[in-house]
Design a protein around this motif. Structure first.
Motif, PDB file in Angstrom:
ATOM      1  N   MET A   1       0.903  -1.123  -0.119  1.00 26.83           N
ATOM      2  CA  MET A   1       0.047  -0.048   0.079  1.00 26.83           C
ATOM      3  C   MET A   1       0.822   1.295   0.034  1.00 26.83           C
ATOM      4  O   MET A   1       1.948   1.222   0.679  1.00 26.83           O
ATOM      5  N   VAL A   2       0.564   1.856  -0.847  1.00 26.02           N
ATOM      6  CA  VAL A   2       1.485   3.320  -0.918  1.00 26.02           C
ATOM      7  C   VAL A   2       1.301   4.148   0.358  1.00 26.02           C
ATOM      8  O   VAL A   2       0.231   4.288   1.027  1.00 26.02           O
ATOM      9  N   GLU A   3       2.507   4.886   0.412  1.00 22.11           N
ATOM     10  CA  GLU A   3       2.501   5.812   1.745  1.00 22.11           C
ATOM     11  C   GLU A   3       1.361   7.016   1.592  1.00 22.11           C
ATOM     12  O   GLU A   3       0.909   7.324   2.559  1.00 22.11           O
ATOM     13  N   SER A   4       0.921   7.407   0.355  1.00 18.51           N
ATOM     14  CA  SER A   4      -0.295   8.430   0.294  1.00 18.51           C
ATOM     15  C   SER A   4      -1.487   7.949   0.963  1.00 18.51           C
ATOM     16  O   SER A   4      -2.174   8.632   1.288  1.00 18.51           O
ATOM     17  N   GLU A   5      -1.527   6.549   1.054  1.00 16.79           N
ATOM     18  CA  GLU A   5      -2.770   5.943   1.637  1.00 16.79           C
ATOM     19  C   GLU A   5      -2.931   6.053   3.094  1.00 16.79           C
ATOM     20  O   GLU A   5      -3.660   5.941   3.867  1.00 16.79           O
ATOM     21  N   ARG A  82     -10.436  -0.889   1.826  1.00 15.25           N
ATOM     22  CA  ARG A  82      -8.931  -0.761   2.076  1.00 15.25           C
ATOM     23  C   ARG A  82      -8.502  -1.022   3.412  1.00 15.25           C
ATOM     24  O   ARG A  82      -7.287  -1.600   3.368  1.00 15.25           O
ATOM     25  N   ALA A  83      -9.117  -0.897   4.351  1.00 10.98           N
ATOM     26  CA  ALA A  83      -8.688  -1.328   5.814  1.00 10.98           C
ATOM     27  C   ALA A  83      -8.437  -2.760   5.819  1.00 10.98           C
ATOM     28  O   ALA A  83      -7.553  -3.262   6.356  1.00 10.98           O
ATOM     29  N   PHE A  89      -2.360  -7.996   4.927  1.00 10.68           N
ATOM     30  CA  PHE A  89      -0.994  -8.428   4.784  1.00 10.68           C
ATOM     31  C   PHE A  89      -0.659  -9.083   6.212  1.00 10.68           C
ATOM     32  O   PHE A  89       0.142  -9.722   6.251  1.00 10.68           O
ATOM     33  N   TYR A  90      -1.226  -8.482   7.486  1.00  8.19           N
ATOM     34  CA  TYR A  90      -0.976  -8.952   8.912  1.00  8.19           C
ATOM     35  C   TYR A  90      -1.450 -10.309   9.318  1.00  8.19           C
ATOM     36  O   TYR A  90      -1.156 -10.991   9.935  1.00  8.19           O
ATOM     37  N   GLU A  91      -2.478 -10.482   8.498  1.00  8.94           N
ATOM     38  CA  GLU A  91      -3.197 -11.763   8.746  1.00  8.94           C
ATOM     39  C   GLU A  91      -2.122 -12.862   8.141  1.00  8.94           C
ATOM     40  O   GLU A  91      -2.259 -13.994   8.770  1.00  8.94           O
ATOM     41  N   PHE A  93       0.813 -12.874   8.313  1.00 12.94           N
ATOM     42  CA  PHE A  93       1.809 -12.983   9.244  1.00 12.94           C
ATOM     43  C   PHE A  93       1.312 -13.854  10.217  1.00 12.94           C
ATOM     44  O   PHE A  93       2.011 -14.670  10.775  1.00 12.94           O
ATOM     45  N   TRP A  94       0.238 -13.286  10.847  1.00 11.70           N
ATOM     46  CA  TRP A  94      -0.498 -14.254  11.905  1.00 11.70           C
ATOM     47  C   TRP A  94      -0.701 -15.661  11.566  1.00 11.70           C
ATOM     48  O   TRP A  94      -0.695 -16.778  12.680  1.00 11.70           O
ATOM     49  N   THR A  95      -1.234 -15.759  10.309  1.00  4.74           N
ATOM     50  CA  THR A  95      -1.562 -17.330  10.063  1.00  4.74           C
ATOM     51  C   THR A  95      -0.071 -17.902  10.091  1.00  4.74           C
ATOM     52  O   THR A  95      -0.068 -19.370  10.344  1.00  4.74           O
ATOM     53  N   ASP A  96       0.913 -17.506   9.366  1.00 10.68           N
ATOM     54  CA  ASP A  96       1.962 -18.263   9.351  1.00 10.68           C
ATOM     55  C   ASP A  96       2.574 -18.689  10.858  1.00 10.68           C
ATOM     56  O   ASP A  96       2.985 -19.638  11.199  1.00 10.68           O
ATOM     57  N   ARG A  97       2.429 -17.488  11.833  1.00  9.90           N
ATOM     58  CA  ARG A  97       2.970 -17.714  13.120  1.00  9.90           C
ATOM     59  C   ARG A  97       1.959 -18.842  13.827  1.00  9.90           C
ATOM     60  O   ARG A  97       2.552 -19.600  14.606  1.00  9.90           O
TER      61      ARG A  97
END
Length: 128
Positions: A1-5, A82-83, A89-91, A93-97
């Motif tokens: 996601m771009v920084e302007s977001e 958008r949210a 993206f973090y989902e 991460f947690w799925t892998d964990r």
């Protein structure tokens, strides 16, 4: 996601950070409602409800339209998408964990079961 977001996401998550506003969004998921209808379950003044609605509106989560003297609000789902994308993206991460934790727990259970079986076999030999 771009920084302007980032500022847009900040506004979205700020708006979602309040229980009253989340409940208002939930109510709007059932269809459009007037400001009075949104305020009713909270026993708040129209002025207080209007402040919450302005935050939701600023975040782009709702659209307000004036019909005669009635302000009618409806859900605008695009910012929620958008949210959701950002959280996705973090989902991963947690799925892998959680997958790693599941694997470690299964290995630990297997070791404990093997140890329990060895102890049982030892007890049988001791009984002979």
């Amino acid at each position: 996601m771009v920084e302007s977001e980032a500022p847009r996401l900040d506004a979205i998550f700020h708006a979602l950070g309040d229980t009253t506003r989340r409940r208002m969004l939930r109510a709007l998921a059932d269809g459009e409602k007037s400001v009075s209808e949104l305020a009713e379950p909270f026993e708040m003044t129209l002025a207080a409800a209007s402040k919450h609605i302005k935050v939701l509106e600023s975040a782009g989560l709702i659209r307000r339209e004036i019909r005669w003297r009635t302000h009618v609000c409806r859900l605008a789902p695009e910012p929620l998408a958008r949210a959701h994308d950002w959280l996705g993206f973090y989902e991963r991460f947690w799925t892998d964990r959680l997958d790693t934790l599941d694997r470690l727990l299964r290995e630990e259970d297997a070791k404990a079961a093997a140890e329990h079986q060895r102890e049982g076999e030892k007890d049988e030999r001791d009984d002979d």
